[in-house]
Design an enzyme around this catalytic site. Sequence first.
Site, PDB file in Angstrom:
ATOM      1  N   HIS A  14       9.831  47.243  56.580  1.00 37.01           N
ATOM      2  CA  HIS A  14       9.361  47.923  55.372  1.00 37.01           C
ATOM      3  C   HIS A  14       7.970  47.422  54.999  1.00 37.01           C
ATOM      4  O   HIS A  14       7.800  46.252  54.670  1.00 37.01           O
ATOM      5  CB  HIS A  14      10.362  47.628  54.242  1.00 37.01           C
ATOM      6  CG  HIS A  14      10.029  48.250  52.934  1.00 37.01           C
ATOM      7  ND1 HIS A  14       9.892  47.521  51.776  1.00 37.01           N
ATOM      8  CD2 HIS A  14       9.826  49.537  52.597  1.00 37.01           C
ATOM      9  CE1 HIS A  14       9.631  48.339  50.772  1.00 37.01           C
ATOM     10  NE2 HIS A  14       9.582  49.566  51.238  1.00 37.01           N
ATOM     11  N   HIS A  55       0.441  50.804  49.350  1.00 35.52           N
ATOM     12  CA  HIS A  55       1.599  51.335  48.637  1.00 35.52           C
ATOM     13  C   HIS A  55       1.286  51.796  47.215  1.00 35.52           C
ATOM     14  O   HIS A  55       1.637  52.895  46.815  1.00 35.52           O
ATOM     15  CB  HIS A  55       2.708  50.273  48.601  1.00 35.52           C
ATOM     16  CG  HIS A  55       3.907  50.692  47.817  1.00 35.52           C
ATOM     17  ND1 HIS A  55       3.999  50.526  46.445  1.00 35.52           N
ATOM     18  CD2 HIS A  55       5.065  51.289  48.192  1.00 35.52           C
ATOM     19  CE1 HIS A  55       5.155  50.996  46.025  1.00 35.52           C
ATOM     20  NE2 HIS A  55       5.828  51.471  47.059  1.00 35.52           N
TER      21      HIS A  55
HETATM   22  O1  G3P Z   1      10.504  54.714  52.598  1.00 37.72           O
HETATM   23  C1  G3P Z   1      11.355  53.805  52.021  1.00 37.72           C
HETATM   24  C2  G3P Z   1      10.666  53.035  50.926  1.00 37.72           C
HETATM   25  O2  G3P Z   1       9.478  52.527  51.429  1.00 37.72           O
HETATM   26  C3  G3P Z   1      10.404  53.888  49.718  1.00 37.72           C
HETATM   27  O3  G3P Z   1      10.020  53.134  48.609  1.00 37.72           O
HETATM   28  O4  G3P Z   1       8.419  52.277  46.997  1.00 37.72           O
HETATM   29  O5  G3P Z   1       8.886  51.006  49.065  1.00 37.72           O
HETATM   30  O6  G3P Z   1       7.588  53.112  49.174  1.00 37.72           O
HETATM   31  P1  G3P Z   1       8.661  52.353  48.458  1.00 37.72           P
HETATM   32 CA    CA Z   2       7.216  53.181  51.471  1.00 41.18          CA
END
Ligand code: G3P
Ligand code: CA
Length: 235
Positions: A14, A55
Amino acid sequence: MPTFFHRDFLCIGHRGFPGAAPENTLRGFELAISAGADALELDVQWVDGGLIVIHDDELDRTTSGTGRVDTATLAHLRSLDAGGGERIPLLEEVLDLVAKRLPVNIELKGPGTAGPTVDLLRARGEDVNGILLSAFDHRELEAARAAAPEYPRAALFGRIDRDLVAAAGQIGAVAVNVHRHSARPALVKAARNAGMATLVYTVNDPEEALALRRIGVAGIFTDCLDVMLNSAGLR
Ligand code: G3P
Ligand code: CA
């Protein structure tokens, strides 16, 4: 390149490997690959003519800058420290680094990001099996489908759990990507019955990951690749 879903349960880095390196940086993505990630996830925004991998809407949390991302110049964004001397990478730089070694989930974060992203993927000849496009804003996925239907899409959802599968079906998604609080057996089953996989974010507890695997979840987004990849039952 095998398909994105090349194992029966995917441990997806992630934003790279934030447990080991600054999120959404080249160093983080390389460490995720070295650790044995099954796939990578990153966030991309189209700002000032560049596809930048970051992000947040604001610069403050992850960089040496302040203020909004979408009103910054590309030159300014690229001058910032994204942690440990890393720069905010361009999507192209991440794809160069990955070099088709593993699949990449590209989350389309800002408005108007889908078009430039699929243009780049096509121009580079990126294998459709190595890419999964996702977005909370399903209009971006519609735009991606219209411009380049060959790249598979996953419908991202926040903490809601109604009509997920129908909404994902409408944009021709291959997967529903859901918050861990939404990942219930009935949803996973409904998605499977509709021909879609379920991926869950963000899971950092191996016991939770194992429970999700047992109910048929196809993979998790995790900040803790090291913990997950060394956990019995997940490999
Ligand atoms: O794609 C899964 C996750 O990354 C979505 O949430 O806020 O981490 O981009 P976020
Ligand atoms: Ca994400």
